[in-house]
Each structure stands twice: as structure tokens, then as C-alpha cells.
Design an enzyme around this catalytic site. Sequence first.
Site, PDB file in Angstrom:
ATOM      1  N   PHE A 110     -12.354 -13.348  -4.189  1.00 44.37           N
ATOM      2  CA  PHE A 110     -11.334 -13.359  -3.148  1.00 44.37           C
ATOM      3  C   PHE A 110     -11.816 -14.238  -1.991  1.00 44.37           C
ATOM      4  CE2 PHE A 110      -8.656 -11.538   0.248  1.00 44.37           C
ATOM      5  CZ  PHE A 110      -7.431 -11.729  -0.360  1.00 44.37           C
ATOM      6  N   ASP A 134     -17.455  -6.435  -5.542  1.00 39.82           N
ATOM      7  CA  ASP A 134     -16.229  -6.105  -4.824  1.00 39.82           C
ATOM      8  C   ASP A 134     -15.283  -5.447  -5.826  1.00 39.82           C
ATOM      9  OD1 ASP A 134     -13.711  -6.079  -3.604  1.00 39.82           O
ATOM     10  OD2 ASP A 134     -14.058  -7.958  -2.529  1.00 39.82           O
ATOM     11  N   TYR A 181      -6.179   0.492   0.099  1.00 36.06           N
ATOM     12  CA  TYR A 181      -4.727   0.352   0.267  1.00 36.06           C
ATOM     13  C   TYR A 181      -4.036  -0.185  -0.981  1.00 36.06           C
ATOM     14  CZ  TYR A 181      -6.265  -4.394   1.494  1.00 36.06           C
ATOM     15  OH  TYR A 181      -6.865  -5.624   1.502  1.00 36.06           O
ATOM     16  N   LYS A 182      -4.802  -0.556  -1.998  1.00 33.13           N
ATOM     17  CA  LYS A 182      -4.201  -1.055  -3.230  1.00 33.13           C
ATOM     18  C   LYS A 182      -3.964   0.114  -4.176  1.00 33.13           C
ATOM     19  CE  LYS A 182      -6.575  -5.533  -2.724  1.00 33.13           C
ATOM     20  NZ  LYS A 182      -5.442  -6.370  -2.321  1.00 33.13           N
ATOM     21  N   ARG A 193       2.279 -12.713 -10.120  1.00 31.47           N
ATOM     22  CA  ARG A 193       1.320 -11.642 -10.397  1.00 31.47           C
ATOM     23  C   ARG A 193       2.019 -10.284 -10.426  1.00 31.47           C
ATOM     24  NH1 ARG A 193      -3.690 -10.129  -6.413  1.00 31.47           N
ATOM     25  NH2 ARG A 193      -1.953  -9.373  -5.175  1.00 31.47           N
TER      26      ARG A 193
END
Length: 398
Positions: free
Chosen positions: A114, A185, A210-211, A357
Site C-alpha cells: 500500500f 501489514d 475499519y475494513k 475491485r
Amino acid sequence: MIRDFAQTKAMFQMPQDMIYLDGNSLGPLPRATAARLNDCVTREWGEMVITGWNRAGWMAQPTGYADRIGRLIGAEPGHCVLGDTLSVKVYQALAAALDLVPERRVILTDSGNFPSDIYMAEGLIKSLDRGYELKIVDPEDVADHIDESLAVLMLTQVDYRTGRLHDMPVLTKAAHAAGAIAIWDLAHSAGAMAVDVAAGGADFAVGCTYKYLNGGPGAPAFIYVAPRHIDKCQPALSGWLGHAAPFAFEPGYRPGTGIERMRVGTPPVLQLAALDASLDIWDQVDLDQIRAVSVALTQQFIQGVEATCPMLTLASPRDPAQRGSQVSFRFEHGYAAMQACIAQGVVGDFRAPDIMRFGFTPLFIDADDVAKAVAIIAKVMKDQLWDTPAFRQKAAVT
């Protein structure tokens, strides 16, 4: 343990006529969250005011709730803590890792990491000014670049664009054999599949909530430090709450005991309350079962889209063992096509330059949802519903 995901699906507040395939970007709202937040605001904050730090246990939540996340990532109890943002936790982990191998100067990552993780590494290298080198290679080539010059291997387990899955135990073992430290990560794997940082040998791990973990926008990040390192870690961000005795108000910094030293700022009490409500669901599910259903759903989706949308090209690994819980397709006009899908009720997202995605979370997505999503995407693509100026106009968040 909950075995029927129809039961968990009822635990989420989902907009009508929406198939939500973006839980890998922001998880939907658990129905219990509003009541938990209301209790925190009105009873804890409203009635206890500052005494809530003791009476409501606010100060202990970053480690207490983190142990519940620790179960999901295979961490030893007492070796995770919540707080701050994922970027802050990446910075902490990388700075601490570099201190453990002071004679080395190479940090290895891949082009699928990321960008924020890479930005934090670049910023740390610049501020340290000690000649560190950030080496960025193709994901497939990571193993070939692990050698005795390496200080730190810093990877995201699941590629945020394609869903490509790195083999944590294999790459970590290679890093250790070369005398290096491994940072993982878990932003796109925590909550999507069973992760075992202890068995996999990870030295440090970080992730967001939060995902897949449904903590809500702005939910705090977590950091894991392996037991063999925690007492040697010197926090680069020596925040007040990472001090051994915050309320002694000493003029100098002394790191706290164990994982407490990786705390930095004040706990985000309202965000932690929201996360608490979500973790009540996660406490009841089995990640191996989630993974099995996720694989079935993603396979169904790939087969359906490829059978009906020849203009889309699969960007994710075809083998589910090499893929996280997301599926990506390439399309030249991917942004506009995704906006058209969203307008038709299928919510995914777009990642530059051409990635459409879609994320799959069995807690609230089932096979019927996937079948409906495939039919809608096929209509959008066959009828070129994306080909309008309105869908080409990019918003601030894609």
C-alpha cells in the site's frame, strides 16, 4: 460459535437494494453499534465525564480490545495494542525493527504494497538520514532479493489492488535466515482469513480495523510485537501514554512495560466503542469457516463475470490459495464502469489505473448476492451503461 452466516447477515445494517462488495475498503455498520455508541456517549461520557477513564475502563481498552483482535491474527495474549492510524503503526514498527539490526541499511518491499506504507518508510529514511535504502521490487521477485544485506522485510500480506496473497511463513523464514526482521501489514487479511503471526514467525504486524473488522470510518489501527522483541523495542514515537508512568509526569521518557510502550496518543474512546460492538460478532465466528465460504464466493464471482463480461480481464490470481478475499478485474474505463455498477446497486471500488475491485465478506454476503451482482455487472458492461460523462467525473474518493 455461529455456523450459519445468515445469522450474522442479520447483524448488519445494509441499505435496501444494495449488494455491498466493498467491505475490504470500509466495513458496513453492525446493528449493535449505534446502541453501543449511544451508551458510551450518554451513560459513560455523559454521566461519568472524566471518571470514565477509570470507571468505564477507557484507559485499558486499547490492550483489552486488542487481545480480541489478537485471536483473529494468531497473536500471543498481551502482544497487541490499538490506537492511532495504520500509518503511525507502520512508522513505529519500521523504526523499532531498524533498531534491532543497526548494522544493516536495506528495507525491502514490493510494488503491491500500500503506498502509505511506502510513504512512511520514505519519510522515516529521510528523517533518520543514516543511508538507508528502500528497495521496491515486483511481488513475484521478493524472495530473490532477500539476502544478508537486508535489514527489514516490510510487506502487505494481501495486495490491495489485485488480492495477491504473500506466503507469510515462507518469506518470514527466508528473512530470518538472512538475519533480517519481518513486518507484515494485515490491513487486507485481518478478518478475511485466519492469520497466525506467532506460528508464521512475524516480528511485527500492523493493521486497521475499519475494513473487514467493521470498526467504522476512522477506527484505530493495531500493532503486534513478537514476545522476543517487545522488551528491546525503543519506541520512535515516545508518546505520553507509552510512558511507564504517564501520571507521574516525569520530565523524561521511560518506555512502558511490554506492549504498553507501543501506545502513543489518547485512546479514541468513541471509535473503540464502535469497534467493541463489531468485535462482539467476531468473537462468535470461526475464521477457517469464513475463509472457506469466501473462497467459494470469489470462485463463483470469477466464473460468472468471465462467462458474461469478456471485456473484463482478471487481475487477481486465479488460484484461491494465492488470493485474499477480493477479486479485481482490469478494464480501460474501470472508474466509469464502477460508478455505473454502484448506480445499479453493486458497490465495489476503483484503484488506479484500471482496477475494478470487489470484496467478499461471508458475514453479510452470500451466493444469492453474488449471482445478482454478476447479472448487474453483465448488464452494465454489455449495455455500456458506464459510457456517460457523469460516470467519468472522478470524485475525491474512488
